[in-house]
Design a protein around this motif. Sequence first.
Motif, short mmCIF file in Angstrom:
data_model
loop_
_atom_site.label_atom_id
_atom_site.label_comp_id
_atom_site.label_asym_id
_atom_site.label_seq_id
_atom_site.Cartn_x
_atom_site.Cartn_y
_atom_site.Cartn_z
N ALA A 21 0.89 -1.08 -0.07
CA ALA A 21 0.03 -0.24 0.05
C ALA A 21 1.09 1.19 0.01
O ALA A 21 1.82 1.16 0.56
CB ALA A 21 -0.86 0.08 1.14
N ASP A 23 0.41 5.81 0.12
CA ASP A 23 -0.52 6.74 0.20
C ASP A 23 -0.51 7.68 -0.81
O ASP A 23 0.07 7.49 -1.86
CB ASP A 23 0.01 7.76 1.52
N ARG A 74 -8.90 7.77 -9.56
CA ARG A 74 -9.28 6.96 -8.57
C ARG A 74 -9.95 5.85 -8.83
O ARG A 74 -10.92 5.30 -8.39
CB ARG A 74 -10.33 7.63 -7.70
N ARG A 96 -5.50 -0.77 -6.88
CA ARG A 96 -6.97 -0.15 -6.31
C ARG A 96 -6.84 0.88 -5.56
O ARG A 96 -6.06 1.01 -4.54
CB ARG A 96 -7.76 -1.47 -5.69
N ALA A 98 -7.63 3.45 -2.50
CA ALA A 98 -7.46 3.19 -1.05
C ALA A 98 -8.46 4.20 -0.37
O ALA A 98 -8.26 5.56 -1.12
CB ALA A 98 -6.39 2.79 -0.24
N HIS A 100 -7.81 6.02 2.02
CA HIS A 100 -7.03 7.30 2.50
C HIS A 100 -6.40 7.81 1.62
O HIS A 100 -5.43 8.99 1.71
CB HIS A 100 -5.87 6.35 3.46
N LEU A 103 -3.06 4.02 -2.64
CA LEU A 103 -3.42 2.83 -3.30
C LEU A 103 -3.05 1.70 -2.82
O LEU A 103 -2.05 1.45 -1.85
CB LEU A 103 -2.55 2.85 -4.81
N VAL A 104 -3.67 0.62 -3.19
CA VAL A 104 -3.28 -0.92 -2.62
C VAL A 104 -2.99 -1.68 -3.98
O VAL A 104 -3.83 -1.60 -5.02
CB VAL A 104 -4.48 -1.54 -1.85
#
Length: 152
Positions: A21, A23, A74, A96, A98, A100, A103-104
């Motif tokens: 993940a 930010d 997004r 994907r 996330a 916050h 991304l994950v």
Amino acid sequence: MGPSQGALAEVFEAIGDAVYAMDRDERILFANRRALELWGKTGDQVIGRRLLDAFPGIADGEPYRAYRKALETRQAARLETVAPALDNRWIELEVRPAAHGGLVVVFRDIDNRKRAEAALRDSEERFRSMLEAFPQIAFVIGPDDRAVYYNK
């Protein structure tokens, strides 16, 4: 009440795929053991660092372009591509957004499969070339006893 961070980390470690993940500023927040193995890095070398600092030279690669696009739009993305961070091995990549704002990312090494597919295509092409070189009529019968290929 949601699961604890420790419980989530255990789930991500149990997954066979590489997961990490980042930010919205592309700082790596988490990477599971499989991701670290594929990268050939330790957690200390990547966690808390910006992606381009941890992996210099990936900015021109398709995975990084997919990350940038997902951060901007997004929208999730899934692709098969070569990964500069993995010595240009083929990976299947899922990106994907996330909650916050970051991304994950889930990826798996598919290099052996892609190389096998390329070898099969090359073999089929050589076989076709041989059949076309025959001066006589030649054809291939499939498993259902039907002709699947005729030479010219």
